[in-house]
Design an enzyme around this catalytic site. Structure first.
Site, PDB file in Angstrom:
ATOM      1  N   ASP A  99       0.875  -1.167   0.000  1.00 32.01           N
ATOM      2  CA  ASP A  99       0.000   0.000   0.000  1.00 32.01           C
ATOM      3  C   ASP A  99       0.916   1.221   0.000  1.00 32.01           C
ATOM      4  O   ASP A  99       1.894   1.259   0.745  1.00 32.01           O
ATOM      5  CB  ASP A  99      -0.836  -0.015   1.290  1.00 32.01           C
ATOM      6  CG  ASP A  99      -2.217   0.590   1.101  1.00 32.01           C
ATOM      7  OD1 ASP A  99      -2.302   1.644   0.457  1.00 32.01           O
ATOM      8  OD2 ASP A  99      -3.179   0.010   1.624  1.00 32.01           O
ATOM      9  N   ASP A 195      -2.933   4.643  -2.724  1.00 29.79           N
ATOM     10  CA  ASP A 195      -3.989   5.251  -1.912  1.00 29.79           C
ATOM     11  C   ASP A 195      -4.469   6.581  -2.526  1.00 29.79           C
ATOM     12  O   ASP A 195      -3.636   7.436  -2.873  1.00 29.79           O
ATOM     13  CB  ASP A 195      -3.395   5.514  -0.521  1.00 29.79           C
ATOM     14  CG  ASP A 195      -4.415   5.920   0.506  1.00 29.79           C
ATOM     15  OD1 ASP A 195      -5.167   5.052   0.969  1.00 29.79           O
ATOM     16  OD2 ASP A 195      -4.438   7.119   0.868  1.00 29.79           O
ATOM     17  N   HIS A 324     -10.613  -2.176   4.467  1.00 38.00           N
ATOM     18  CA  HIS A 324     -10.491  -1.642   5.826  1.00 38.00           C
ATOM     19  C   HIS A 324     -11.323  -0.375   6.034  1.00 38.00           C
ATOM     20  O   HIS A 324     -11.324   0.175   7.131  1.00 38.00           O
ATOM     21  CB  HIS A 324      -9.014  -1.363   6.119  1.00 38.00           C
ATOM     22  CG  HIS A 324      -8.453  -0.332   5.178  1.00 38.00           C
ATOM     23  ND1 HIS A 324      -8.264  -0.586   3.830  1.00 38.00           N
ATOM     24  CD2 HIS A 324      -8.089   0.960   5.376  1.00 38.00           C
ATOM     25  CE1 HIS A 324      -7.800   0.514   3.253  1.00 38.00           C
ATOM     26  NE2 HIS A 324      -7.693   1.468   4.160  1.00 38.00           N
ATOM     27  N   ASP A 325     -11.983   0.111   4.986  1.00 37.96           N
ATOM     28  CA  ASP A 325     -12.811   1.321   5.101  1.00 37.96           C
ATOM     29  C   ASP A 325     -14.312   1.025   5.022  1.00 37.96           C
ATOM     30  O   ASP A 325     -15.122   1.936   5.197  1.00 37.96           O
ATOM     31  CB  ASP A 325     -12.483   2.300   3.963  1.00 37.96           C
ATOM     32  CG  ASP A 325     -11.054   2.808   3.996  1.00 37.96           C
ATOM     33  OD1 ASP A 325     -10.498   2.960   5.099  1.00 37.96           O
ATOM     34  OD2 ASP A 325     -10.495   3.057   2.910  1.00 37.96           O
TER      35      ASP A 325
HETATM   36  C1  GLC Z   1      -7.778   5.798   1.683  1.00 35.14           C
HETATM   37  C2  GLC Z   1      -7.574   4.706   2.701  1.00 35.14           C
HETATM   38  C3  GLC Z   1      -8.145   5.165   4.021  1.00 35.14           C
HETATM   39  C4  GLC Z   1      -7.414   6.403   4.452  1.00 35.14           C
HETATM   40  C5  GLC Z   1      -7.436   7.483   3.379  1.00 35.14           C
HETATM   41  C6  GLC Z   1      -6.399   8.521   3.644  1.00 35.14           C
HETATM   42  O1  GLC Z   1      -9.114   6.019   1.403  1.00 35.14           O
HETATM   43  O2  GLC Z   1      -8.115   3.512   2.243  1.00 35.14           O
HETATM   44  O3  GLC Z   1      -8.057   4.176   5.002  1.00 35.14           O
HETATM   45  O4  GLC Z   1      -7.982   6.904   5.623  1.00 35.14           O
HETATM   46  O5  GLC Z   1      -7.149   6.968   2.093  1.00 35.14           O
HETATM   47  O6  GLC Z   1      -5.105   8.020   3.439  1.00 35.14           O
END
Ligand code: GLC
Length: 550
Positions: A99, A195, A324-325
């Site tokens: 990631d 990301d 994870h979101d």
């Molecule tokens: C992406 C990630 C999330 C994070 C955001 C900021 O959406 O999946 O978990 O909070 O980016 O990095």
């Protein structure tokens, strides 16, 4: 099919390391824990492991705030352990995708520390500084600008105030990011999950926002797929990926449209291999994630149908329910009570048989559910904590705010992986950093592996089917029964082979008699089902899923 990229028939498994397995008893998952569970991944049959961020980080957003791109956070282990994990995976024929968060850094990254030191800092322009903020709002509540008392200027943070946005207009920023990416690939990693990478290009001058454009924050129209995004991704490709083999580059892209995604994933344009789009996970909400409503299955068909069609000729889809979101899919659009196992299998079948690369999020293969959070003290996620504080400060009733946060909060996905029925689910010998779901007594990996009818074994069969049946990876897609509110049905066709997928997305009996040639289909080979005993005929039981082949 020698000319097709390997990732078209691959399945990716996402590990959120904090919550996967703890090897040293500090209550937080780590690389040792990942290495200890590679048999689980291999038994499932996955091809690629995507590891959520393990870099040094103040952990304000659980590692999505990176303070050093070149190392491993001691909480997760060491670079040596990461190398060992990479070697283990490669020895098992699996790949590792890291990631990577380059829309922003942590405010504790040396680049930002130097940038904020003075208005004349050589790195001042690596971030966005202004005397007067514009009206953009942060994804984690409040303004997207933070005042730096020492220099009297504000810096931009689309996410938390500890996640300042990098200024990609500055060529030195881009060059620093590309060389860091090259070092990771030289080290042997097999690609990146980038990301919010469609946020890196901002409209020059950072004008006020009016609409948010597909993304819920004010100002989004000035950075969601901004003016130079294609140029930057093409440059990244030239500087990082060109000339290297067998990599995977997937861009997380909130607010991306089909038209954008076609451009991003057209192989001739050399940008990314596939994107994560958000249209389907926004179908049960309108502007705010905190007031979800029930999904209308016809909306899902329309949305997936358009994406399948839009990327049919060139480009490629990513397929996901969970990460994870997102809350757990079996709780969100399935039935996490009576029909938990059946509905988890049904939803897995529906997703995996589409054209695209499926992603499995840790615990999804067990049918893990959302968590009932009893008080605000049980939450850990900055998004939830900030929203609660803001809503209560505005005078909302705390109990009502808490209740409204249950279905969609991100901590639902972050409770520890349920390995067995022991007190902390086999996740840790210490005190877990976030509560373990009490249902681990019933829902856990040990029980699932021992039970041939578990969600785990169904996911294993789905992955096997993708590997063995080329029509799953490459076949043409045709949606059927567009107006049926309960039955999701489609065909996939490649050369002489045709697959029919029918899924009853409801707890009531249903029928697929309206499908062209339904009788013949019902008599065709049954490749996969979640029903017992083997079903026949045109009637579907609650949450029944079938894949027929002819
Ligand atoms: C992406 C990630 C999330 C994070 C955001 C900021 O959406 O999946 O978990 O909070 O980016 O990095």
């Amino acid at each position: 099919m020698p000319s097709e990229p390997w990732w078209k028939s691959a399945v990716v498994y996402q590990i959120y390391p904090r919550s996967f397995a703890d090897s040293d008893g500090d209550g937080i998952g780590d690389l040792g824990g990942v290495r200890a569970h590679l048999d689980h991944l291999q038994a499932l049959g996955i091809d690629v492991l995507w590891l959520s961020p393990i870099y040094p980080s103040p952990q304000d957003d659980n590692g999505y705030d990176i303070s050093d791109y070149e190392d491993v956070d001691p909480v997760f282990g060491t670079l040596g352990e990461l190398d060992a994990l990479l070697a283990d995976l490669h020895a098992r024929g699996m790949r590792l995708v890291m990631d990577l968060v380059v829309n922003h850094t942590s405010d504790e990254h040396p680049w930002f520390v130097e940038s904020r030191a003075s208005k004349d800092s050589p790195k001042r322009d690596w971030y966005f500084w202004r005397e007067q903020p514009n009206n953009w709002t942060s994804a984690f509540s409040g303004s997207a600008w933070e005042l730096d008392e020492a220099t009297g200027e504000h810096y931009l943070h689309v996410f938390s105030r500890k996640q300042p946005d990098l200024n990609w207009e500055n060529p030195d920023v881009r060059e620093a990011v590309y060389s860091m990416m090259n070092r990771w690939l030289d080290r042997g990693v097999d690609g990146f999950r980038m990301d919010v990478v469609n946020f890196i290009s901002k409209t020059p001058g950072l004008p006020d926002g009016a609409t948010g454009a597909g993304w819920r924050q004010l100002g989004g129209e000035h950075y969601v797929c901004g003016p130079r995004i294609h140029e930057f991704l093409q440059e990244m490709h030239r500087e990082v990926f060109a000339g290297r083999d067998a990599l995977l580059n997937v861009g997380e892209m909130p607010g991306v449209t089909i038209e954008d995604a076609k451009l991003f994933t057209d192989p001739a344009r050399h940008e990314v291999d596939m994107v994560f789009q958000f249209e389907h996970v926004n179908l049960d909400q309108d502007g705010t994630k905190w007031k979800p409503f029930p999904l209308d299955l016809r909306d899902l068909k329309r949305s997936f149908g358009r994406w399948q069609e839009g990327l049919a000729e060139s480009g490629w889809n990513s397929l996901y329910w969970n990460n994870h979101d997102q809350p757990r899919i079996v709780s969100r659009w399935g039935d996490d009570g009576e029909h938990r196992v059946r509905s988890a299998k049904a939803l897995g079948t529906l997703l995996h048989l589409h054209r695209g690369t499926p992603y499995v999020y840790q615990g999804e293969e067990l049918g893990m559910t959302n968590m009932a959070f009893g008080s605000i003290g049980e939450f850990r996620d900055i998004e939830a904590l900030n929203h609660y504080a803001e809503a209560v400060a505005e005078g909302e009733d705390p109990a009502a705010v808490l209740a409204s946060m249950q279905p969609m909060n991100r901590d639902n996905a972050r409770t520890p992986m349920q390995w067995d029925d022991s007190p902390h689910a086999g996740f840790t010998a210490g005190e877990p950093w976030i509560g373990v779901n009490p249902n681990h007594a019933e829902i856990n990996a040990a029980a699932a592996i021992a039970d041939r009818d578990s969600v785990f074994h169904h996911y294993r069969r789905l992955i096997e089917l993708r590997h063995d049946e080329p029509a799953v990876a490459l076949g043409d897609f045709t949606m059927l029964l567009e107006d049926d509110p309960h039955v999701y049905a489609f065909t996939r066709a490649l050369e002489g082979t045709e697959l029919l997928v029918v899924v009853n997305v409801s707890g009531e009996p249903a029928s697929f008699a309206a499908i062209p040639d339904a009788e013949a289909w019902a008599g065709a080979e049954l490749v996969l089902t979640n029903a017992e005993p083997e079903p026949r005929g045109l009637e579907l039981g609650p949450w029944e899923a079938r894949v027929h082949r002819r």
